[in-house]
Design an enzyme around this catalytic site. Structure first.
Site, mmCIF file in Angstrom:
data_model
loop_
_atom_site.group_PDB
_atom_site.id
_atom_site.type_symbol
_atom_site.label_atom_id
_atom_site.label_comp_id
_atom_site.label_asym_id
_atom_site.label_seq_id
_atom_site.Cartn_x
_atom_site.Cartn_y
_atom_site.Cartn_z
ATOM 1 N N SER A 1 31.821 52.406 45.665
ATOM 2 C CA SER A 1 30.631 51.568 45.543
ATOM 3 C C SER A 1 29.411 52.478 45.504
ATOM 4 C CB SER A 1 30.513 50.637 46.751
ATOM 5 O OG SER A 1 29.256 49.975 46.731
ATOM 6 N N TYR B 1 30.710 49.905 55.851
ATOM 7 C CA TYR B 1 31.265 49.806 54.488
ATOM 8 C C TYR B 1 30.806 51.018 53.667
ATOM 9 C CZ TYR B 1 31.559 47.744 49.707
ATOM 10 O OH TYR B 1 31.808 47.488 48.373
HETATM 11 N N1 NAD Z 1 31.171 42.831 43.661
HETATM 12 C C1 NAD Z 1 30.304 43.796 43.891
HETATM 13 O O1 NAD Z 1 29.088 43.608 43.789
HETATM 14 C C2 NAD Z 1 30.792 45.168 44.283
HETATM 15 C C3 NAD Z 1 29.846 46.192 44.384
HETATM 16 C C4 NAD Z 1 30.268 47.458 44.733
HETATM 17 C C5 NAD Z 1 31.608 47.702 44.982
HETATM 18 N N2 NAD Z 1 32.516 46.699 44.879
HETATM 19 C C6 NAD Z 1 33.913 47.019 45.150
HETATM 20 O O2 NAD Z 1 34.722 46.584 44.077
HETATM 21 C C7 NAD Z 1 36.022 46.244 44.561
HETATM 22 C C8 NAD Z 1 36.398 44.841 44.096
HETATM 23 O O3 NAD Z 1 35.451 43.937 44.635
HETATM 24 P P1 NAD Z 1 35.296 42.425 44.155
HETATM 25 O O4 NAD Z 1 33.845 42.146 44.185
HETATM 26 O O5 NAD Z 1 36.077 42.183 42.933
HETATM 27 O O6 NAD Z 1 35.976 41.687 45.415
HETATM 28 P P2 NAD Z 1 36.559 40.190 45.551
HETATM 29 O O7 NAD Z 1 36.402 39.808 46.982
HETATM 30 O O8 NAD Z 1 35.955 39.327 44.525
HETATM 31 O O9 NAD Z 1 38.097 40.389 45.234
HETATM 32 C C9 NAD Z 1 38.881 41.164 46.110
HETATM 33 C C10 NAD Z 1 40.365 40.902 45.928
HETATM 34 O O10 NAD Z 1 41.029 41.642 46.977
HETATM 35 C C11 NAD Z 1 41.921 40.773 47.673
HETATM 36 N N3 NAD Z 1 42.007 41.230 49.061
HETATM 37 C C12 NAD Z 1 41.067 41.123 50.033
HETATM 38 N N4 NAD Z 1 41.522 41.660 51.182
HETATM 39 C C13 NAD Z 1 42.774 42.140 50.915
HETATM 40 C C14 NAD Z 1 43.758 42.813 51.694
HETATM 41 N N5 NAD Z 1 43.557 43.098 52.990
HETATM 42 N N6 NAD Z 1 44.927 43.172 51.102
HETATM 43 C C15 NAD Z 1 45.157 42.862 49.795
HETATM 44 N N7 NAD Z 1 44.270 42.216 49.026
HETATM 45 C C16 NAD Z 1 43.094 41.858 49.573
HETATM 46 C C17 NAD Z 1 41.328 39.386 47.536
HETATM 47 O O11 NAD Z 1 42.318 38.386 47.708
HETATM 48 C C18 NAD Z 1 40.751 39.422 46.120
HETATM 49 O O12 NAD Z 1 41.727 39.078 45.161
HETATM 50 C C19 NAD Z 1 35.949 46.390 46.083
HETATM 51 O O13 NAD Z 1 36.446 47.648 46.475
HETATM 52 C C20 NAD Z 1 34.472 46.307 46.370
HETATM 53 O O14 NAD Z 1 34.128 46.962 47.574
HETATM 54 C C21 NAD Z 1 32.137 45.433 44.533
#
Ligand code: NAD
Length: 253
Positions: free
Chosen positions: A140, A153
């Protein structure tokens, strides 16, 4: 060449877009997700859309080593050894550091840092044996520049960046690359839960939009292209890099 890719958290958000992209590249994709029903539904949708490509779901809690080990056994029994690993699962809540407690820190560290380390430790030997591997860690921009309300985080994501660089060094001669991809604010359930519903959430959303040079938030598909490229043979000389996909919000030299 078709390979077996594991995408953690591939049931929704960015992970689902990555799973679809890798399937479109011709790979078999195993979605490891804690949400079994959603993972199965996503796998089915992608398999329908991308004809003749196998995408399947396996339930796993990334924060639990035993659960990951059992999931990996299922994956390899069904599709053989993995040569692409996308550590995509992530989780957080926006809370000022002094309002957080040890239970919260442990949960954030387990999901965002300890879990991916444990899974990667189990998957790399398959890549070494196959003399080819791609590890892509979804970190991130919080890990590069910090993010108010996301202290632990951010520490985990910075940890994943350091972890990626060290794996890149240790396994370069084994023909395994490892890179970190850093999303900026991206329209997913994670972000929407963090912002909250109603006017207050909308205000933050609009402020983020204004701050991003491209004047929009990321969509999951914006991230998928970079991951598909890093997983491909075209990226064979790229390793140890940290790449932001954030519409220009962060520009690191
Ligand atoms: N969305 C953003 O703005 C953003 C920004 C920076 C970084 N990220 C990173 O991108 C990645 C994806 O994020 P996203 O926004 O798609 O998240 P999201 O919450 O939309 O999706 C996450 C997925 O992970 C699964 N999950 C959650 N906990 C779990 C566990 N303990 N074991 C297995 N599966 C699990 C959930 O069921 C879901 O399908 C993450 O690493 C997040 O930190 C996201």
């Amino acid at each position: 060449m078709s390979r077996l890719a594991i995408v953690t958290g591939g049931a929704g958000g960015i992970g689902a877009a990555i799973a679809a992209e890798l399937a479109a590249h011709g790979h078999t994709v195993a979605i490891l997700d804690i949400n079994k029903e959603a993972a199965e539904a996503t796998a089915e949708t992608i398999s329908d859309e991308v004809a003749r490509r196998a995408v399947f779901a396996v339930e796993a809690d990334i924060a639990d080593d035993a659960s990951c080990a059992a999931a990996l056994e299922k994956v390899t029994a069904q599709a053989g050894p993995a040569s692409i690993l996308v550590n995509n699962v992530g989780w957080d809540r926006i809370i000022g550091f002094l309002e957080t407690d040890a239970d919260f820190w442990d949960k954030v560290i387990a999901i965002n840092l300890r879990g991916p380390i444990g899974l990667t430790h189990k998957v790399i030997p398959m890549m070494v044996a196959g003399k080819w591997g791609r590890i892509i860690n979804i970190a991130s921009d919080a890990g590069r520049v910090g993010s108010s309300g996301e202290a632990v985080y951010s520490a985990c994501k910075a940890g994943m960046i350091g972890f990626s660089k060290t794996l890149a060094r240790e396994f370069a001669r084994a023909n395994i690359t490892c890179n970190a991809v850093c999303p900026g604010p991206t329209d997913t359930p994670l972000l929407n839960n963090q912002l909250g519903e109603g006017e207050a959430g909308q205000k933050i959303y609009d402020a983020l939009k204004r701050a991003i040079p491209m004047k929009r938030l990321g969509q999951p598909e914006d991230l998928a292209g970079m991951v598909g490229f890093l997983a491909s043979d075209k990226a064979s000389f790229i390793t140890g890099q940290t790449i932001s996909v954030s519409g220009g919000l962060t520009m690191n030299g």
